[in-house]
Structures are given as structure tokens and as C-alpha cells.
Write an enzyme that holds these catalytic residues in place. Structure first.
Site, PDB file in Angstrom:
ATOM      1  N   ASP A 245       0.853  -1.194   0.000  1.00 42.98           N
ATOM      2  CA  ASP A 245       0.000   0.000   0.000  1.00 42.98           C
ATOM      3  C   ASP A 245       0.885   1.238   0.000  1.00 42.98           C
ATOM      4  OD1 ASP A 245      -2.142   1.655   0.101  1.00 42.98           O
ATOM      5  OD2 ASP A 245      -2.669   1.248   2.190  1.00 42.98           O
TER       6      ASP A 245
ATOM      7  N   THR B 218     -10.263   9.139   1.928  1.00 40.76           N
ATOM      8  CA  THR B 218     -11.479   9.251   2.753  1.00 40.76           C
ATOM      9  C   THR B 218     -11.360  10.390   3.763  1.00 40.76           C
ATOM     10  OG1 THR B 218     -10.521   7.379   3.914  1.00 40.76           O
ATOM     11  CG2 THR B 218     -12.461   6.935   2.598  1.00 40.76           C
TER      12      THR B 218
HETATM   13  O1  C5P Z   1      -7.458  -0.277  11.568  1.00 44.22           O
HETATM   14  P1  C5P Z   1      -8.334  -0.131  10.366  1.00 44.22           P
HETATM   15  O2  C5P Z   1      -9.159  -1.373  10.087  1.00 44.22           O
HETATM   16  O3  C5P Z   1      -9.147   1.139  10.386  1.00 44.22           O
HETATM   17  O4  C5P Z   1      -7.286  -0.028   9.167  1.00 44.22           O
HETATM   18  C1  C5P Z   1      -7.650   0.195   7.832  1.00 44.22           C
HETATM   19  C2  C5P Z   1      -6.451   0.135   6.923  1.00 44.22           C
HETATM   20  O5  C5P Z   1      -6.850   0.513   5.611  1.00 44.22           O
HETATM   21  C3  C5P Z   1      -5.307   1.079   7.306  1.00 44.22           C
HETATM   22  O6  C5P Z   1      -4.079   0.438   6.962  1.00 44.22           O
HETATM   23  C4  C5P Z   1      -5.539   2.301   6.440  1.00 44.22           C
HETATM   24  O7  C5P Z   1      -4.339   2.982   6.134  1.00 44.22           O
HETATM   25  C5  C5P Z   1      -6.129   1.675   5.177  1.00 44.22           C
HETATM   26  N1  C5P Z   1      -6.989   2.579   4.379  1.00 44.22           N
HETATM   27  C6  C5P Z   1      -8.100   3.194   4.905  1.00 44.22           C
HETATM   28  N2  C5P Z   1      -8.866   4.022   4.122  1.00 44.22           N
HETATM   29  C7  C5P Z   1      -8.538   4.259   2.845  1.00 44.22           C
HETATM   30  C8  C5P Z   1      -7.413   3.637   2.303  1.00 44.22           C
HETATM   31  C9  C5P Z   1      -6.651   2.790   3.107  1.00 44.22           C
HETATM   32  O8  C5P Z   1      -8.434   2.968   6.067  1.00 44.22           O
HETATM   33  N3  C5P Z   1      -9.304   5.033   2.100  1.00 44.22           N
END
Ligand code: C5P
Length: 223
Positions: free
Chosen positions: A57, A112
């Protein structure tokens, strides 16, 4: 069947312990800036050696040639999935698609964390929904394999984009989990019903008392 991706948002020892504990399960591990910048192959090689899929990522965002070189390097590392900002532009997407081989490119539309006000200040007159759909549609048409979006956006994107693509959904919480910094969360059932293909989960698993048990319960829901 939807896949589960665990976000390795931890330090290196915790990440390695988790990889070891989860050996044999059909999982994708997502490696982001934190681990990748500090530890590079010490984390990516462990993911691959243990037969998990590797999701880098790194949200590439640069001029076409630099993006292309980044995709080639990710391919050398054995990445199965790689994120790229769709706003890098059509030529960057074209060049990335041309060299990606078996790496699946996942387009990031609008972060987001950004609001409609932020869009306006960047000179974009579209609504957030229109902007995300137009970016995602173009990226898929150009050959990007999937789009990262919130669970609340999947249905609209799948209806609005003719060509098939993978909807990759972060921001998933189980009942009773704290939402923390996420804004638009959905539960697992909601994500599946909306058509999510990959569920990205971090803290709901990492902070569980027993992460292995938590992950097993989630995999059962995906089966
Ligand atoms: O801990 P949590 O379930 O919230 O983590 C979500 C993961 O997805 C994190 O690594 C975050 O950086 C990633 N992510 C996100 N929203 C996005 C893109 C990536 O939460 N729009």
C-alpha cells in the site's frame, strides 16, 4: 468469495509474530509506509515466504516514468497488489498497466480523509460521489484491476462502472469495536452485501485479545 486482507499497521516484531501465527490461512497482508520504509524486504519477504499474498500500500503518485519504475520494483518484490493514486493521471496509469504483469493495480480515488470542501478548494466542482465515480470509471477503463473505496461507495461504483473490477474496502468494524479515526465504516455483512471483493481490516483484528480467533471468525463469515 471475498478475501480478507490484514493491514500490518504494527511494528516489525508484532508483524512477524502475526505472520507466523496465521500461517496456512488464506490471507492477504497489507504492508504500508510504516513497515515498508523502515524494513523493506525484512517484511515483504516474510509475507511471501509464508505463502501469503502481498499487498503493497504505497499509493504511488508521480510522473508516468517514475510511477512505471515503481510498479516494476513492486513486481520484483513479488507484490500481488499495489495501490496507485488515480489522480496521477491517464498516462501514468497507462504506463503502470503496461508493465504490471501479474501485479494487480488498485486505484485510490479520493482519500477518505478529504471532504467536499477540500475538493472545492482544489477547484473541483463535482460532488464527492461524482468525482469518485468519474475517477474510478476512467481507471478501470484504462486497465486498473480494482478500486479502493468505502463500503458505502461500493454499490454505486459497481452500478456505475460496466467493466468488472475488484472493490477493495477498508473501514470495517465488528459490532462493539471503536470506530476511531475512520469516518464511513461498515460491518462485514454490510461490506459483503454491497459487493466488496477484498475486506481490509486492521485494528479490529490487531487489537483483539486473540487475533487468530478473531480472524477465524471473520473468515467463516466470508466462506
Ligand atoms: O485499523 P483499520 O481497520 O481502520 O485499518 C484500515 C487500513 O486501511 C489502514 O491500513 C488504512 O491505512 C487503510 N486505508 C483506509 N482508508 C482508505 C485507504 C486505506 O483505512 N481510504
Amino acid at each position: 468469495m471475498a478475501k480478507l486482507c490484514i493491514a500490518l499497521d504494527t511494528n516489525l516484531p508484532q508483524a512477524l509474530e502475526l505472520i507466523k501465527a496465521l500461517r496456512g490461512y488464506p490471507l492477504i497482508f497489507k504492508v504500508g509506509y510504516k513497515l515498508f520504509i523502515s524494513h523493506h524486504r525484512a517484511i515483504t519477504d516474510r509475507v511471501k515466504e509464508n505463502n501469503f499474498e502481498l499487498f503493497l500500500d504505497l499509493k504511488l503518485h508521480d510522473i508516468p516514468n517514475t510511477v512505471k519504475e515503481g510498479v516494476l520494483s513492486a513486481k520484483d518484490l513479488g507484490a500481488d497488489y499495489l495501490t496507485i493514486h488515480i489522480s496521477s493521471g491517464e498516462e501514468a496509469l497507462r504506463q503502470a498497466v503496461a508493465v504490471k504483469g501479474r501485479v494487480k493495480l488498485l486505484g485510490v480515488s479520493l482519500l477518505t480523509s478529504l471532504s467536499e470542501e477540500d475538493l472545492k478548494s482544489m477547484g473541483v466542482c463535482l460532488s464527492k460521489e461524482q468525482y469518485v465515480l468519474s475517477l474510478a470509471k476512467r481507471a478501470v477503463e484504462l486497465g486498473v484491476d480494482g478500486v479502493v473505496c468505502s463500503g458505502q461507495e461500493v454499490k454505486r461504483l459497481k452500478e456505475g462502472i460496466e467493466k468488472s473490477f475488484m472493490a477493495v474496502v477498508p473501514g470495517i468494524r465488528l459490532e462493539g469495536d471503536p470506530i476511531e479515526d475512520q469516518k464511513r465504516v461498515v460491518d462485514i455483512e454490510g461490506a459483503l452485501q454491497s459487493g466488496a471483493d477484498i475486506l481490509v481490516m486492521g485494528r479490529s483484528i490487531l487489537r483483539a485479545q486473540n487475533p487468530v480467533k478473531r480472524m477465524e471468525e471473520i473468515l467463516l463469515k466470508l466462506a
